[in-house]
Design an enzyme around this catalytic site. Structure first.
Site, PDB file in Angstrom:
ATOM      1  N   ASP A  92       0.424   0.373   8.708  1.00  0.00           N
ATOM      2  CA  ASP A  92      -0.368   1.598   8.817  1.00  0.00           C
ATOM      3  C   ASP A  92       0.047   2.662   7.807  1.00  0.00           C
ATOM      4  OD1 ASP A  92      -2.177   0.834  10.758  1.00  0.00           O
ATOM      5  OD2 ASP A  92      -0.927   1.501  12.428  1.00  0.00           O
ATOM      6  N   ASP A 155      -6.391  -3.568  12.309  1.00  0.00           N
ATOM      7  CA  ASP A 155      -6.081  -2.213  11.840  1.00  0.00           C
ATOM      8  C   ASP A 155      -5.812  -2.171  10.330  1.00  0.00           C
ATOM      9  OD1 ASP A 155      -5.363  -3.032  14.417  1.00  0.00           O
ATOM     10  OD2 ASP A 155      -4.046  -1.335  14.762  1.00  0.00           O
TER      11      ASP A 155
HETATM   12  N1  GLY Z   1      -2.489   1.024  14.553  1.00  0.00           N
HETATM   13  C1  GLY Z   1      -3.767   1.577  14.643  1.00  0.00           C
HETATM   14  C2  GLY Z   1      -4.309   1.633  16.013  1.00  0.00           C
HETATM   15  O1  GLY Z   1      -3.589   1.543  16.990  1.00  0.00           O
HETATM   16  O2  GLY Z   1      -5.480   1.783  16.140  1.00  0.00           O
END
Ligand code: GLY
Length: 375
Positions: A92, A155
């Site tokens: 992320d 993600d």
């Molecule tokens: N890591 C991104 C989410 O939890 O949406």
């Protein structure tokens, strides 16, 4: 006043008041209507810390009000030391630095922002497994137990924009190659035939063979976690925008049509999981905001006759979110009070979470043509 300009005026009043109170903090969720700084034990490494500076940069891009710029700069700069500890960052890292450092570079020409963006892209690229062709999710045994070496997740699609940006910015082809390789593996293992998506795919890191698709943050294996779905829709749209590869556009549309169908079936209100029991009462407004913003992005890259479907659906989602979840009161921190972290987490549920507010802001600004392109 049109609905669009009403939203924009309310957004300015709300975020200006939040900005006065919150300034250079890195908020995640308001408690008792007030943000506090770094409330999650992950500290500056927490994946959500880019969303507040990102929201402020969006508002600065729209208004050119210095109030936003100063707080965006100050809050974003706090993420710089995290780049010294890649072992504490994860897939992320794009959320963290595209919305802070790279946004600062785009809007102010900040050379420090550019350098931090490239350093972050390097960290993301280093997570790539050549065997299997995927960017690894999470870190084995850092914030939680267990071997993560074979995990790829929905993600990450949204974080690929950091690699595309770094490639375009530096001329270094490797970043773009890795982003495309991961997107292609996601086409195989994350996006399903019908437009729904797995959250997680576990691969054998030695051979790249697909092993299983556990529930992840969704309801159950084979279900459809709405936020994961939103990352896929928006992520493939971005991949198409950067590469013009038709297979990514086809994937984005497949995902969009699935999301529109799932949302229209429930008054445009986003369930936490599109395949959970209908009467569970669980919503994830953040997924709605991300899908709306993703649909508006998609509308911008398709020919004119196709645009209306995506724009109309996005506005319906935003209107449904406003009616049920949005708190426009400038005296209260938090905008979209209906976000949930994951299906089986009752603690972080039904509240305002900073990523929901970021994407709602981005989508409302898109409706007025006042957003800054950051993905
Ligand atoms: N890591 C991104 C989410 O939890 O949406």
């Amino acid at each position: 006043m049109t609905q669009t300009s009403e939203w924009y005026e309310k957004l300015k009043s709300k975020t200006a008041a939040e900005c006065e109170r919150t300034g250079s903090m890195l908020p995640f969720a308001p408690i008792g209507g007030r943000y506090k700084d770094l409330m999650i034990p992950g500290g500056i490494y927490w994946w959500c810390n880019g969303f507040w500076p990102g929201l402020l940069w969006q508002m600065y891009g729209a208004t050119r009000d210095e109030l936003y710029r100063e707080a965006a700069q100050a809050s974003g700069e706090r993420l710089s030391p995290a780049l010294e500890h890649p072992e504490k960052l994860d897939h992320d890292v794009g959320f963290l630095y595209l919305l802070s450092a790279v946004a600062a570079y785009r809007l102010t020409g900040s050379e420090a922002g550019r350098q931090q963006g490239i350093a972050a892209a390097e960290i993301l690229a280093d997570r790539f497994h050549e065997t299997g062709a995927y960017i690894q999710a999470w870190n084995s045994g850092v914030w939680e137990e267990g071997d993560k070496s074979g995990m790829m997740i929905a993600d990450t699609m949204m974080n690929l924009s950091l690699l595309f940006w770094a490639s375009e910015e530096t001329g270094e082809e490797r970043y773009g190659r890795i982003a495309k390789a991961h997107a292609d593996t996601a086409l195989q293992n994350i996006l399903r035939e019908d437009g729904s998506a797995n959250h997680i795919a576990v691969l054998d890191p030695q051979t790249g063979e697909f092993l299983e698709a556990p529930a992840g943050q969704g309801y159950a294996p084979g279900s459809s976690w709405s936020r994961g779905q939103s990352w896929i829709l928006y992520g493939f749209t971005n991949a198409y925008r950067h590469t013009k590869e038709e297979r990514y556009l086809a994937a984005a549309k497949r995902s969009a049509h699935y999301c529109i169908s799932a949302l229209s079936d429930r008054n445009w209100l986003p369930a936490v999981d599109f395949r959970a029991p209908e009467d569970d009462g669980r919503f994830d407004a953040s997924a709605g905001a991300i899908i709306a913003s993703g649909l508006l992005e998609l509308a911008d890259v398709v020919p004119e006759p196709e645009q209306g479907l995506y724009r109309n659906a996005a506005r319906k989602i935003l209107a449904a979110l406003e009616e049920k979840f949005v708190n426009w009161d400038p005296e209260t921190d938090g905008i979209v009070y209906g976000a949930s972290n994951s299906y089986h987490n009752d603690r972080l549920a039904g509240m305002s979470l900073i990523y929901g507010d970021y994407f709602f802001t981005e989508a409302v600004l898109k409706c007025s043509g006042k957003n800054t392109e950051v993905w």
